[in-house]
Scaffold this motif. Structure first.
Motif, PDB file in Angstrom:
ATOM      1  N   TRP C 612      50.482  53.225  32.701  1.00  0.00           N
ATOM      2  CA  TRP C 612      50.865  53.319  31.289  1.00  0.00           C
ATOM      3  C   TRP C 612      52.157  52.583  30.965  1.00  0.00           C
ATOM      4  O   TRP C 612      52.279  51.966  29.907  1.00  0.00           O
ATOM      5  N   TRP C 658      47.655  48.159  25.902  1.00  0.00           N
ATOM      6  CA  TRP C 658      47.904  49.586  25.738  1.00  0.00           C
ATOM      7  C   TRP C 658      46.641  50.434  25.745  1.00  0.00           C
ATOM      8  O   TRP C 658      45.557  49.963  25.420  1.00  0.00           O
ATOM      9  N   GLY C 659      46.871  51.699  26.080  1.00  0.00           N
ATOM     10  CA  GLY C 659      45.817  52.696  25.947  1.00  0.00           C
ATOM     11  C   GLY C 659      44.724  52.562  26.992  1.00  0.00           C
ATOM     12  O   GLY C 659      44.810  51.767  27.926  1.00  0.00           O
ATOM     13  N   PHE C 663      40.160  52.008  24.181  1.00  0.00           N
ATOM     14  CA  PHE C 663      41.015  51.781  23.016  1.00  0.00           C
ATOM     15  C   PHE C 663      40.947  50.316  22.589  1.00  0.00           C
ATOM     16  O   PHE C 663      41.256  49.962  21.458  1.00  0.00           O
ATOM     17  N   GLY C 767      46.662  58.931  27.589  1.00  0.00           N
ATOM     18  CA  GLY C 767      46.832  57.773  26.717  1.00  0.00           C
ATOM     19  C   GLY C 767      46.953  58.147  25.255  1.00  0.00           C
ATOM     20  O   GLY C 767      47.059  57.276  24.399  1.00  0.00           O
ATOM     21  N   GLN C 770      50.283  57.030  23.436  1.00  0.00           N
ATOM     22  CA  GLN C 770      50.245  55.592  23.136  1.00  0.00           C
ATOM     23  C   GLN C 770      49.337  55.320  21.951  1.00  0.00           C
ATOM     24  O   GLN C 770      49.677  54.569  21.034  1.00  0.00           O
ATOM     25  N   ARG C 771      48.172  55.944  22.002  1.00  0.00           N
ATOM     26  CA  ARG C 771      47.180  55.679  20.959  1.00  0.00           C
ATOM     27  C   ARG C 771      47.724  56.038  19.580  1.00  0.00           C
ATOM     28  O   ARG C 771      47.652  55.232  18.639  1.00  0.00           O
TER      29      ARG C 771
END
Lengths: 342, 198, 992
Positions: C612, C658-659, C663, C767, C770-771
């Motif tokens: 992450w 990310w994610g 995602f 996650g 982050q999402r």
């Protein structure tokens, strides 16, 4: 004419290159900033400029093969011109010209006879070693000449009727023969140089001989020692020409061991030119030693010549021989002649 | 009709030697034979330029002219090829070649040269296309597959161009116009008797 | 006969004819143009050619040896990441084709890439495991090898502790291999786990990460095309990264950009520059400050950018004022007027990018150099936009990935560090009890009697492994000296002070070299007679897995052929070892193992589950494979797919991606780019260094300054200002926590059942944090300021320090190296060494600067590339470049043999001289790829050989051997990373 000039320029250029030890790279007009630093992009070398300045554009590489550092040598074009055109003309003119002259001469003059007829008595002119050296060199020469001429003229003369495979095969063997027989030939030339040099130093008699045209025309027989001026010429052609073809030949045979591309091209030019002239000269030699003159061939065949032949062509030599040994002792002379260098 | 040529844009060439090893890789060229090489002019000085060089497949090729056994031939794409069956290894093509392209394996003693080897423009030789014999003697035949020489295809900076002369000249011209400098189409004058007006 | 041939030729058709007929094996226009080196742009005049419909490039290419299969992998030689297209027939790699579709390499290769097929033919590869028995190399089986090695490791562990085994890994691992290697060290119980990044860009990573958050190239190779000014300082990409020059030179041409090369050496890269600045080795900071002096004086700095996004620029301003043009010229030799011109270009003809390599990093001031470079970018506002940025060209194929995956003495995978929280995070990912790890580690008693837990202390840098072997036990802050080197894919000639390495190798209890080649490790020390093992390892072409290019893009390579001879891939060897050592079940808990080979895809999925912090979480094997399969969909300039299954993605999903994979974050092609929303690959500077800082003003008063962004934010951000990194608490404060799903919340609560609020974006395994942050347009790591003043570092404000061995001893008084101190478990006595060198007048006896660098044909230590016949032919000798003036003084001719003597350890080396103006007077340069000769002695006989199955003898000695430049290099280490100093030392040269 322009072509001729180009050749001259090329040959001079190539020669000059051989003597110039270090070739300074030209520096392109460097574009400098006000503070004297350089803009590498703006001051890059330009091909045009280099071609104008140099015969060979060369640089640096990392593989251990210095000839690969030559980037461009437009001079190859000049060499090509020599090889494909100039040499053909020189060769054709020299050889065909010589043949034509000999034929013409034969038709007009015919064989030079022993005027007094054969005496039946002989004396030794060349001992076995001398004859061996002559024939070794001569036979090598013939093979070298034929295979050499093949490289230059075979494509035009033989290829069309032999076909590519057969012609290549023959030329390949010709190349081997040419390479390997060069060694005995060179040895022969060296020996010829040594064993006959004494008799071949030019002297005043030669001048007379030349003045009288060697007696070729009419029935004149100018006096001569063991070798007359014509024979001396042949000797020196063999020694110097042979030396030149051998030296240039070995440069070609060991490519780039001692010289660079310009040197290689020059070697080939020397080799080719000298060789065809050499061949032409040898045609005359063969002519005079065979059908051109009665009694000449046996000198190299059996080593003995007829007394009258000697009287006619080498009167001074005969006198000297007879003075030394007495007129009837040809047998003992054979042994004495084993040391001819006097 | 396409007229195949090479063009090395020296203002792009960085002497990375990809062309050299691509050639070795594609044709399994043995050690000591360099069908292609890179030469650096004015090495180490400002303004140095490197040029990748191989057989340029000249118009009116000098090698073919001087070959004593006529082993060269020019294809319809203007690629200059030769027959190793006919070559006798005399070395004359090297003296005539303006670009140092012909290479000779050392066989036997005293500089006895083997059959000449050179860049084939990845177009093989006289044998049947893609035959084992062709590959062993000349390497692969990319042109017959519709591919261009691997050296140019893999060039790191797209410096080495291969293809139809008119197209690559056009590409080069556009480049020069766009960037505003040029050190010249190296070898074109000598090989093709023409220059690229820029 | 030839006539017949010509006829056949004509019948078969010319290219032009081929263009007009549609039969298989012909060339269409598109392909033709591409193959002609042209892909984009005008060319209206091609109409002369008969054009046919567009056919795919792949339509042909199967012609030779019909039935050959095409496999795609990545070149293993540098960080550009060129696609390798392999034609495989009957399990043999028979040919290589250009990878036209790669948006990075566009079909291109350098000498190494174009010759890379040779690696798996490998006449000179190691064929089976071997062991040294009384000085003789003896063939053994894998079983015997693993058993004996395992037993010896356990024995050493029992006697000397876990830290006495050094796991030296490789930047040539796949990401999966690198990760496993770090994991192996963690499970073994040591932080002595390192790889080539130590000697390559460790200082870059430290310097850059300490400036703006992440230690990587901010932009990409292809983005350089957007720059108007390209400055390359301390790098020679023309030789080190040739394919990158495609982008640099095309950018230079299309933008008519300035290309400035700043280097002690007029490199092949400099030959294409528009401005070349020659500097003295080791004076990067004065040169950068010399530029900044003009920038500040003329007001060319980007004031708005500094105000919004930079902390501490005023401190820099004060320092820069000391570097007047005169002082800079005195130190570096660069005229002020030239620097003024360069500074003006850099600051005003924007966008400008700064590219650097080992010339900047490999110094005792490496980190400070990098910091200075970053500061120059920050001052001129050249970060976070297309055409700008710190374009750091990493070295090896996967040095970026291996760095990311924590093959490093200071961190666990993905920069979590070594703190307890980091261990706990990875324990959760690995599903192994945290306490189990605690028990695996040594508890060391330092010289001062303090007990330290080595689990949380940085290990020993690879630059000093032999110091840790040779020093007295009391000087090394761990239980015992280094007793075993377990070397996987790392040369033995890449570290400075090789005479010491030779001693070190002799003293080791156990040496294991797991590599496709025996390497210098096996040959350097002939006095070593036993306890040495060689394990034949497959190259990356003989295995599958992902690798991260310098631009942070990850590419999946598929196995081209099965491992040759008895080779095994890294992953299998590590599995076998873990099994022997008894922790395979824990270590491979979530990784499927087939026939002893861990499944690479599973390893990557595990990386995704824990990655992450750096955004290694979205690049699932499926996505990466789809990118490789659909390369043609990606645009070269933007790296974005306009069509196809990966539409919207950036090629290789450059991290941070990310994610979760679901995602579908597209990856981040440019770091810190505020013109894109985070969801689209945008970013801000990372809020990594706290929220605020207390400063003491000159009058003694204190004030608090915010370290968060000041009125700037990325596109679509719902927070229109700076903000801290996201935790559950932050989400709650913003009221965004309700966007978390139940499942996500459950995971967060499980991570920290007592205070779930403390769970941050970096350790939230769901996650979710982050999402949610990204969906509100915010970057999970926060929106902070970059640091011009990197408080906490030894030189928070970079300042010039003379090299330890300087040719200018008179400058040492004013610019001394840092005081001697302990770091990385050992003393660093650089200051004393420098002082002694000045006092002894070393610069008189060794008057020439010795610096080192790269040749395009070889890579790193060079064992692999020097064994490649196609490459070895092109560089057959080790050499030293020397200026004509210095050569003439010494009677040295170009190409002649010389002896080079080094300033330390009575070192000497015999090599060829290359006399060239490429180096200035007083400077020499050597390539660093050679080994196999040592102090004039040819060590060829030390490499093992054997008989192949046909009874033919083979050797594993590289074709080309030569002296190593590191036999001559000297002491000196960067205080932040332990980086060595191979770029600025002294030597003497004399004709041999």
């Amino acid at each position: 004419m322009a072509r001729l000039l180009a050749h001259a320029r090329f040959i001079i250029g190539a020669l000059a290159l051989m003597f110039v030890v270090a070739m300074a790279m030209p520096t392109a007009a460097q574009q400098r900033n006000p503070d004297n630093s350089v803009n590498p992009t703006a001051s890059s070398v330009k091909e045009d400029q280099l071609l104008q300045q140099m015969r060979i554009i060369n640089g640096r590489g990392s593989i251990p093969d210095a000839k690969s550092y030559n980037l461009e040598q437009p001079a190859g074009r000049d060499w090509r011109q020599f090889h494909d055109v100039t040499l053909h003309w020189i060769g054709a003119i020299a050889i065909i010209g010589m043949l034509a002259a000999l034929v013409l001469f034969y038709l007009i003059r015919g064989m030079v006879r022993i005027q007094a007829g054969r005496s039946g008595r002989t004396l030794v002119r060349f001992n076995a070693f001398e004859r061996f050296v002559h024939w070794m060199t001569a036979s090598c020469f013939i093979v070298l000449a034929v295979t050499g001429l093949n490289i230059t003229f075979g494509k035009t003369l033989l290829l069309p009727w032999m076909g590519p495979e057969m012609f290549s095969g023959w030329s390949q063997w010709g190349k081997y023969a040419h390479n390997y027989l060069s060694f005995p030939f060179t040895l022969g030339v060296v020996l010829i140089l040594l064993i006959w040099i004494a008799g071949n130093i030019p002297n005043s008699i030669d001048l007379q001989w030349i003045k009288r045209g060697g007696g070729i025309v009419g029935n004149d027989h100018p006096p001569a020692y063991r070798f007359n001026a014509g024979q001396k010429m042949i000797y020196w052609i063999v020694v110097l020409g042979g030396g030149a073809v051998a030296a240039s030949g070995y440069l070609l045979m060991f490519p780039f061991y001692v010289t660079d591309i310009a040197g290689m091209q020059l070697s080939q030019i020397v080799h080719g030119t000298v060789a065809v002239l050499f061949v032409a000269a040898m045609l005359a030699h063969i002519y005079i030693g065979t059908i051109g003159m009665e009694g000449a061939f046996e000198a190299m065949a059996t080593g003995e010549v007829d007394l009258n032949w000697a009287k006619q062509h080498h009167s001074l030599w005969l006198e000297k021989e007879q003075a030394r040994t007495g007129p009837n002792e040809s047998e003992s002379q054979a042994r004495a002649a084993a040391t001819p260098a006097e | 009709m396409a007229r195949m040529k090479f063009l090395c844009d020296a203002d792009r060439c960085i002497e990375c030697n990809a062309c050299v090893t691509a050639c070795k890789n594609e044709h399994e060229v043995p050690w000591g034979i360099n069908r292609r090489r890179v030469v650096t002019i004015n090495d180490g000085k400002p303004g140095e330029r490197s040029v990748s060089m191989a057989c340029m497949h000249c118009t009116d090729a000098p090698c073919a002219a001087v070959c004593p056994v006529n082993c060269f031939y020019t294809t319809a794409d203007a690629v200059v090829l030769h027959s190793k069956d006919l070559c006798i290894g005399c070395g004359y093509c090297f003296y005539a070649c303006p670009f140092g392209a012909p290479q000779y394996p050392k066989v036997g003693n005293f500089g006895s040269r083997g059959k000449m080897d050179k860049c084939t423009y990845c177009a093989g030789g006289p044998e049947a296309d893609h035959s084992k014999e062709e590959y062993e003697k000349y390497g692969s035949n990319r042109l017959a597959e519709g591919k261009l020489p691997l050296c140019a295809e893999m060039c790191s900076t797209k410096s080495l161009l291969a293809g139809d002369g008119e197209i690559i000249a056009q590409i080069y011209k556009e480049r020069v116009v766009r960037r505003g400098y040029s050190s010249g189409a190296w070898g074109w004058k000598t090989a093709y008797k023409e220059t690229i007006a820029t | 006969m030839l006539i017949k041939r010509t006829e056949r030729q004509a019948r078969r058709g010319t290219l032009a004819a081929a263009l007009s007929n549609q039969s298989a094996g012909t060339l269409d226009r598109r392909t033709f143009l591409r193959r002609s080196g042209l892909t984009v742009g005008g060319l209206a005049a091609v109409g002369a050619l008969p054009l046919t419909s567009v056919r795919k490039a792949e339509a042909f290419g199967s012609n030779p040896g019909a039935g050959a299969t095409i496999r795609k992998n990545i070149c293993t030689h540098c960080s550009v990441g060129c696609t390798v297209i392999a034609e495989v027939s009957n399990g043999v790699w028979v040919g290589q084709e250009p990878g036209w579709d790669s948006p990075i390499s566009r079909g291109s290769h350098c000498a190494k890439g174009a010759a890379t097929r040779e690696l798996v033919h490998g006449d000179r590869r190691l064929r089976y495991p071997m062991k040294l028995v009384d000085g003789k190399w003896t063939r053994i089986s894998w079983d015997v090898a693993i058993n004996e090695i395992g037993d010896k490791l356990t024995e050493i562990r029992g006697k000397s502790g876990a830290d006495s085994v050094y796991w030296l890994g490789s930047a040539k691992f796949t990401n999966e291999g690198a990760y496993l290697n770090r994991k192996l060290a963690a499970f073994w119980g040591t932080n002595n786990s390192d790889h080539q990044a130590r000697i390559c860009h460790s200082t870059t990573v430290a310097g850059v990460a300490n400036t703006w958050g992440y230690g990587a190239m901010t932009n990409s190779y292809t983005d350089i095309r957007n720059a108007k000014t390209i400055v390359i300082m301390g790098g020679n990409p023309a030789e080190a990264h040739p394919v990158s020059l495609q982008h640099v030179l095309e950018g230079k041409e299309s933008q008519r950009a300035n290309m400035v090369v700043i280097d002690p050496r007029m490199t092949r890269t400099a030959a294409h520059a528009t401005e070349y600045v020659r500097i003295r080795s080791g004076t990067d900071i004065p040169v950068i400050y010399g530029m900044l002096w003009h920038v500040f004086k003329n007001g060319w700095e980007d004031k708005e950018f500094i105000e919004q996004r930079v902390y501490g620029m005023d401190d820099i301003r004060k320092e820069v004022a000391k570097y007047t043009p005169e002082e800079v010229e005195r130190i570096s030799g660069v005229p002020g007027a030239q620097l003024e011109r360069v500074a003006k270009m850099f600051a005003t003809e924007k966008p400008s990018t700064l590219i650097w390599c080992m010339g900047a990093t490999q110094h005792t001031v490496g980190t400070a150099n990098v910091r200075a470079f970053c500061i120059a970018l920050l001052a001129t506002g050249n970060v976070g936009k297309p055409g700008t940025g710190a374009n750091i060209f990493r070295g090896h194929t996967n040095v970026q990935g291996a760095t990311d995956l924590g093959l490093d003495i200071v961190t666990l995978p993905l920069y979590y560090g070594l703190v307890e929280g980091a261990w706990r995070h990875w324990s959760r990912v690995w599903e192994v009890d945290y306490q189990w790890f605690v028990d695996r580690f040594d508890k060391a008693t330092a010289a001062d009697g303090k007990v330290t837990h080595t689990m949380n202390t940085p290990g020993i840098p690879s630059t000093r492994w032999f110091d840790a072997t040779l020093y007295e036990k009391k000087d090394v802050s761990q239980k015992d000296n280094i007793k075993c080197m377990f070397v996987m894919g790392h040369g033995g000639n890449t570290v400075t002070r090789m005479p010491k390495a030779q001693e070190g190798i002799e003293k080791l209890d156990l040496l294991v070299v797991a590599d496709p080649h025996p390497t210098t490790w096996a040959a350097l020390a002939p006095n070593r007679k036993n306890n040495t093992y060689l394990l034949p390892i497959a190259t990356s072409y003989e295995t599958s897995g992902s690798r991260t290019a310098s631009n942070r893009a990850i590419q999946w390579g598929e196995q081209i052929v099965k491992p040759i001879f008895e080779s095994k891939d890294d992953n299998e060897v590590m599995y076998l070892l873990a099994k022997k050592l008894g922790f395979a079940d824990q270590m491979f808990k979530n990784i499927k193992v087939e026939n002893n080979v861990p499944v690479a895809e599973d390893i990557l999925r595990e990386i995704n589950r824990g990655g992450w912090s750096t955004g290694y979480c979205g690049q699932s094997p499926e996505r990466l494979k789809s990118h490789m399969a659909n390369q043609k969909d990606f645009d070269m300039l933007t790296q974005k797919a306009a069509v196809g299954p990966n539409k919207g993605d950036y090629y290789g999903l450059p991290w941070p991606c990310w994610g979760t994979p679901e995602f579908k974050h597209p990856g981040t092609p440019l770091l810190y780019n505020t013109t894109l929303s985070i969801k689209e690959g945008g970013g801000t500077f990372r809020a990594r260094f706290g929220l605020e800082r207390e400063e003491t003003l000159p009058d003694g008063t204190k004030r608090t300054v915010s370290l968060l962004g000041n009125g700037y934010y990325s596109k679509d951000s719902e927070i229109k200002d700076g903000y801290p990194e996201f935790t559950l608490a932050v989400l709650k404060k913003l009221g965004w926590d309700k966007d978390l799903t139940e499942a996500e919340l459950a995971v967060i609560n499980k991570i920290n059942p007592t205070t779930p609020d403390a769970v941050s974006w970096a350790i939230d395994l769901s996650g979710g944090i982050q999402r949610v942050a990204i969906e509100h347009g915010c970057v999970p790591y926060g929106n902070g300021k970059a640091r011009a003043n990197a408080f906490g570092l030894p030189d928070a404000i970079p300042t010039h320090r003379e090299p330890i061995y300087t040719p200018r001893p008179e400058l040492v008084a004013k610019y001394p190296t840092l005081p001697s101190r302990r770091e990385f478990r050992m003393p660093n006595v650089g200051f004393d060494v420098q002082k002694a060198a000045v006092e002894k007048g070393i610069a008189k006896a060794f008057p020439l600067i010795l610096t080192s660098g790269r040749l395009v044909e070889y890579e790193g230590g060079g064992e692999e590339t020097r064994s490649n016949k196609w490459l070895a032919e092109l560089q057959q000798d080790m050499f030293i470049e020397i200026n004509p003036a210095d050569a003439t003084e010494r009677g040295i001719k170009d190409g002649a043999w010389v002896w080079v003597t080094g300033a330390e350890l009575d070192s000497k080396a015999r090599m060829k001289a290359l006399v060239t103006e490429r180096v200035g007077k007083g400077v020499t340069w050597c390539p660093f790829h050679f080994a196999g000769w040592f102090q004039g002695v040819d060590q060829r006989g030390n490499y093992p050989g054997g008989m192949d199955s046909n009874g033919k003898r083979y050797g594993t000695d590289p074709i080309v051997l030569g002296e190593s430049v590191n036999a001559l290099t000297t002491y000196g280490f960067d205080p932040v990373t332990g980086m060595q100093e191979p770029k600025a030392t002294l030597c003497q040269v004399r004709a041999a």
